[in-house]
Design an enzyme around this catalytic site. Structure first.
Site, PDB file in Angstrom:
ATOM      1  CE1 TYR A 143     -45.637  -3.806  -0.455  1.00 44.85           C
ATOM      2  CE2 TYR A 143     -44.812  -5.399   1.080  1.00 44.85           C
ATOM      3  CZ  TYR A 143     -44.914  -4.732   0.079  1.00 44.85           C
ATOM      4  OH  TYR A 143     -44.116  -5.765  -0.979  1.00 44.85           O
ATOM      5  CE  LYS A 194     -48.686   4.422 -13.579  1.00 44.50           C
ATOM      6  NZ  LYS A 194     -48.128   4.880 -15.090  1.00 44.50           N
ATOM      7  CG  ASP A 227     -44.987   3.602 -16.593  1.00 49.01           C
ATOM      8  OD1 ASP A 227     -44.481   4.565 -15.873  1.00 49.01           O
ATOM      9  OD2 ASP A 227     -45.983   3.822 -17.389  1.00 49.01           O
ATOM     10  CG  ASP A 251     -41.911  -5.730  -3.071  1.00 50.08           C
ATOM     11  OD1 ASP A 251     -40.779  -6.508  -2.979  1.00 50.08           O
ATOM     12  OD2 ASP A 251     -42.869  -6.413  -3.539  1.00 50.08           O
ATOM     13  CG  ASP A 255     -37.722  -8.954  -6.589  1.00 48.42           C
ATOM     14  OD1 ASP A 255     -37.194  -8.585  -5.544  1.00 48.42           O
ATOM     15  OD2 ASP A 255     -38.371  -9.860  -6.671  1.00 48.42           O
TER      16      ASP A 255
HETATM   17  C1  IPM Z   1     -39.377  -7.981   0.229  1.00 46.40           C
HETATM   18  C2  IPM Z   1     -40.198  -9.093   0.141  1.00 46.40           C
HETATM   19  C3  IPM Z   1     -41.065  -8.953   1.140  1.00 46.40           C
HETATM   20  C4  IPM Z   1     -41.996  -7.711   0.696  1.00 46.40           C
HETATM   21  C5  IPM Z   1     -42.251 -10.105   1.442  1.00 46.40           C
HETATM   22  C6  IPM Z   1     -41.570 -11.526   1.767  1.00 46.40           C
HETATM   23  C7  IPM Z   1     -43.384  -9.664   2.260  1.00 46.40           C
HETATM   24  O1  IPM Z   1     -40.429  -9.453  -0.974  1.00 46.40           O
HETATM   25  O2  IPM Z   1     -38.674  -7.956   1.246  1.00 46.40           O
HETATM   26  O3  IPM Z   1     -38.913  -7.556  -1.063  1.00 46.40           O
HETATM   27  O4  IPM Z   1     -42.841  -7.744  -0.471  1.00 46.40           O
HETATM   28  O5  IPM Z   1     -41.651  -6.553   1.102  1.00 46.40           O
HETATM   29 MN    MN Z   2     -39.815  -8.329  -2.805  1.00 54.97          MN
END
Ligand code: IPM
Ligand code: MN
Length: 371
Positions: A143, A194, A227, A251, A255
């Site tokens: 990032y 990884k 993975d 990230d 999710d």
């Molecule tokens: C998160 C979001 C952010 C990220 C975006 C909105 C920049 O997806 O907080 O997980 O990728 O970190």
């Molecule tokens: Mn995210």
């Protein structure tokens, strides 16, 4: 009444605006019924800041955020900003806050509420009772690390590239937080990278092992490739306690973990810096993981629970108000148990409500518990 608890509120874009307005109701309730008040300053971030000021985060907003005891964040982004220059995109506002406040430790707990075990796309017997903590490194890796860019090549092509780099100290400081978290939980840390492919992963594993040897003897440390971790999260998520990983893997994996809990609309997060040497408190920002969800924004459809749960994390980590944090979390659990559902977690036999209805139900539950 003036309060010495300084909170910066940044609703941002899309459903961030609605879920933050809902959260204000919870804050007002605490002021009225628990004499727990906050000195709230509010400002724009993301697309809203771009619309108002031409930048996704103003310098004065950043300065105020740094000066506050804690930042409560909504969400940023929207399709109307897709064509903006990269440096002006709404996400840059969020990333600048993380980086400039040095919020390197991102705690993303994935907890399955009993009433929601059926709402997951996975079988209830796989997810029920789940309580894991994903600890994502938030200020380094792909990032932010340099070099990054899009270059012109001599043959007329272009080359886009990012760098996934971590230094020893960056890995150590997130590793320490992982061990601290594990000590208050089940005492187990899974470090995810990884190292079979990436040099940053090789160093990550070496540093975690050295740190474990030096400081983590009371914690069980194991390693997993990223993975495999993604696969294990959907195969048998309850095997984990604390997962510590880099910015990009964190990230993705968070999710994935969010969906185990029934909906992205349920996951809170805390982004913490190093403890202040004077107060012992870290710089901190609290934010639901769900994002701005432009497709449902402004329609009273958004699930405000991840925002409430993020606020509860703020009460606990920034203000030491564990009792009130418990109350908010219990009220959320009560509301789910009562069968109230926003669309994202709707199930047969439940009652579908909007953002308003969900908020009222949580306030009702707080009233009942406070009696
Ligand atoms: C998160 C979001 C952010 C990220 C975006 C909105 C920049 O997806 O907080 O997980 O990728 O970190
Ligand atoms: Mn995210």
């Amino acid at each position: 009444m003036a309060s010495n608890r300084k909170v910066m509120v940044l609703p941002g874009d899309g459903i961030g605006v609605e879920v933050m307005a809902a959260n204000m109701t919870v804050m007002e309730w605490l002021a009225k019924h628990k004499s727990l008040s906050f000195d709230v300053a509010q400002d724009q971030v993301g697309g809203a800041a771009y619309d108002a000021y031409g930048v996704p985060l103003r310098d004065e907003t950043l300065a105020d955020a740094i000066a506050a005891d804690a930042v409560l964040f909504g969400a940023v982004g929207g399709p109307q900003y897709d064509d903006l220059d990269f440096s002006l995109k709404p996400e840059r506002g969020l990333l600048a806050l993380r980086k400039e406040m040095d919020l390197f430790a991102n705690l993303r707990p994935a907890i399955v509420f009993d009433a929601l075990a059926e709402a997951s796309t996975l079988k209830p017997e796989i997810v029920s009772g789940l309580n894991i903590m994903i600890l994502r490194e938030l200020c380094g890796g792909s990032y932010f690390a340099e070099p990054r860019g899009i270059d012109e090549l001599p043959d007329g092509q272009k080359k886009g590239y990012d760098t996934n780099a971590y230094s020893t100290s960056e890995i150590e400081r997130i590793g320490r937080v992982a061990f601290e978290l594990a000590r208050k939980r089940d005492g187990r840390v899974t470090s995810v990278e990884k190292s079979n492919v990436m040099m940053s992963g090789v160093l990550w594993r070496d540093v975690m092992n050295a740190l474990h040897k030096a400081e983590g003897g009371d914690v069980a440390l194991s390693h997993m490739y990223a993975d495999n971790c993604a696969m294990q999260l959907v195969r048998n998520p309850r095997q984990f306690d604390v997962i510590v990983t880099d910015n990009l893997f964190g990230d993705l994996l968070s999710d994935c973990a969010a969906m185990l809990t029934g909906s992205l609309g349920m996951l809170p997060s805390a982004s913490l810096g190093a403890p202040d040497p004077d107060t012992g408190l870290p710089k901190a920002m609290y934010e639901p993981v769900h994002g701005s969800a432009p497709d449902i924004a402004g329609q009273n459809l958004a699930n405000p629970l991840a925002q409430f749960l993020s606020f509860a994390m703020m009460l606990r980590y920034s203000f030491g108000q564990g009792e009130e944090a418990d109350l908010v979390e219990a009220a959320v659990a009560d509301t789910l148990a009562s069968g109230k559902r926003t669309g994202d977690i709707m199930a047969p036999g439940c009652e579908q409500v909007g953002t308003d209805g969900m908020t009222e139900a949580v306030i009702d539950a707080m009233n009942r518990r406070a009696r």
